[in-house]
Design a protein around this motif. Sequence first.
Motif, mmCIF file in Angstrom:
data_model
loop_
_atom_site.group_PDB
_atom_site.id
_atom_site.type_symbol
_atom_site.label_atom_id
_atom_site.label_comp_id
_atom_site.label_asym_id
_atom_site.label_seq_id
_atom_site.Cartn_x
_atom_site.Cartn_y
_atom_site.Cartn_z
ATOM 1 N N UNK A 55 0.801 -1.222 0.000
ATOM 2 C CA UNK A 55 0.000 0.000 0.000
ATOM 3 C C UNK A 55 0.829 1.264 0.000
ATOM 4 N N UNK A 56 0.399 2.207 -0.841
ATOM 5 C CA UNK A 56 1.092 3.505 -0.913
ATOM 6 C C UNK A 56 0.164 4.595 -0.397
ATOM 7 N N UNK A 57 0.739 5.586 0.297
ATOM 8 C CA UNK A 57 -0.039 6.730 0.793
ATOM 9 C C UNK A 57 0.397 7.962 0.019
ATOM 10 N N UNK A 58 -0.575 8.648 -0.574
ATOM 11 C CA UNK A 58 -0.271 9.828 -1.386
ATOM 12 C C UNK A 58 -1.069 11.009 -0.866
ATOM 13 N N UNK A 59 -0.621 12.221 -1.194
ATOM 14 C CA UNK A 59 -1.437 13.379 -0.830
ATOM 15 C C UNK A 59 -2.412 13.655 -1.982
ATOM 16 N N UNK A 60 -3.188 14.735 -1.872
ATOM 17 C CA UNK A 60 -4.259 14.947 -2.850
ATOM 18 C C UNK A 60 -3.731 15.206 -4.262
#
Length: 457
Positions: A55-60
């Motif tokens: 899983x990757x976490x990205x900003x908007x």
Amino acid sequence: MRKIEKRAVVCLFLVAAMLLGLGIYVIQYLRFGGKWASFAANRHLYNSQGQLAVGRILDRDGDLLSWPDENGNRCYYDNATVRKATLHAVGDAQGKIGTGALVAFADQLSGYNLITGAYSLTGTGNDLYLTLDARLNYIAYEALGGKKGAVGVYNYETGEILCMVSSPTYDPLDPPVIEDGDERYDGVYLNRFLSGTFVPGSIFKTITLTAAIENLPDLFSRTFTCTGSTQVGDGVITCPHAHGEMDIYGAFANSCNGVFGQLAVELGGETLSSYVEKAGLTSRYNVSGLKSAAGSFDVTGATENDLGWAGVGQGNDLVNPCAMMVWMGAVANGGKAAVPRIILKTESSSGLPASLQLTHRTDTLIDSTTASTLAQMMANNVAETYGASRFPNMDICAKSGTGEVGGGKAPNAWFAGFLRNEDAPYAFIVLVEEGGSGADVAGTVAAKVLDALVNGY
Ligand SMILES: [Zn+2]
């Protein structure tokens, strides 16, 4: 024959028990399957150090904030200040930050679904886009200048949180060893914006004023006189200096404690309590599944003087920054605001939407006519006291606060408000612990973040 009947009854009973058990299991499976599958002992999803390996976490905007490398080790954004400024939203590999996506949204990152469970052909999990703009978090964290506190900005129409910073913080790539009683890291694992409660000081006057507008018909024709010290019940309520003669607009812009203390007593504890409750300040919000902390307002057994202080945001009053921001959003938005959310969207590795993110609305936190009067008075605060030139291109409404915390500490500085610009429907809250003057210190933090957001410098 009777023997057979008896056995049939026993069989039926056993079948019923099994079906009931199965039913309970299926319901629990639907509700908690994602949590079971993303349990930290699941070696398909976690590496040998117990870090979430998918899983990757990205900003908007799609800036990568955290992702697993080919060995399943957690990587983070390459700028240390951004890593610190987004720690409480992204989380840490050790799982100490409860509101961080790595812990709170592990099931959504794992790519878990009801059909294939946590198994996926690519084994990479989902992309989870936060509603945050990493750049705004960076600016807010820098603006706090090493002070403890919280900054929140959100779109009161869509609920998207654009900025959520909690300080103190640390670099998730270099977690500190924290000794007991080390004040630098006081409550570092706590997301102050979502999970903290603090003495509000004068931002609470927005509540007392709302109650006064609706319950005291002659409020706007009254004249008040402040000598710097006002007798309320068996004690005095003091102001930093004598505010002199003023109407209610002036009393609000000067943040006159004497006037608001007297108004609180005139309104009574029960009325004031009902307005605090209606404003949502004692509620908990569900922010994409994260529960915010509830504030408190308790005037049972309070003397008149206690009640006076409660009406100016001192005494036992406690507010949660997130709830305060939503209250500001409701004033801006005609009484109801969007409930804040932190997940923008999730996508599977093939780029398909992996979840449904909806906007929810609050109850009516304030009558719409009262809301527009209050907004007008908050706009007047900026014009008269805070300085409109500090907020270029912004139709801004605000209230500052200086919450005395006692114990020889400097007061908490607050700045709460919203923009009425049609293309910038944002509400905000800034808390700088032991910051001193609300309008100066917290107002400056708000100005920097809003300037970046509205004017995009
Ligand atoms: Zn005064």
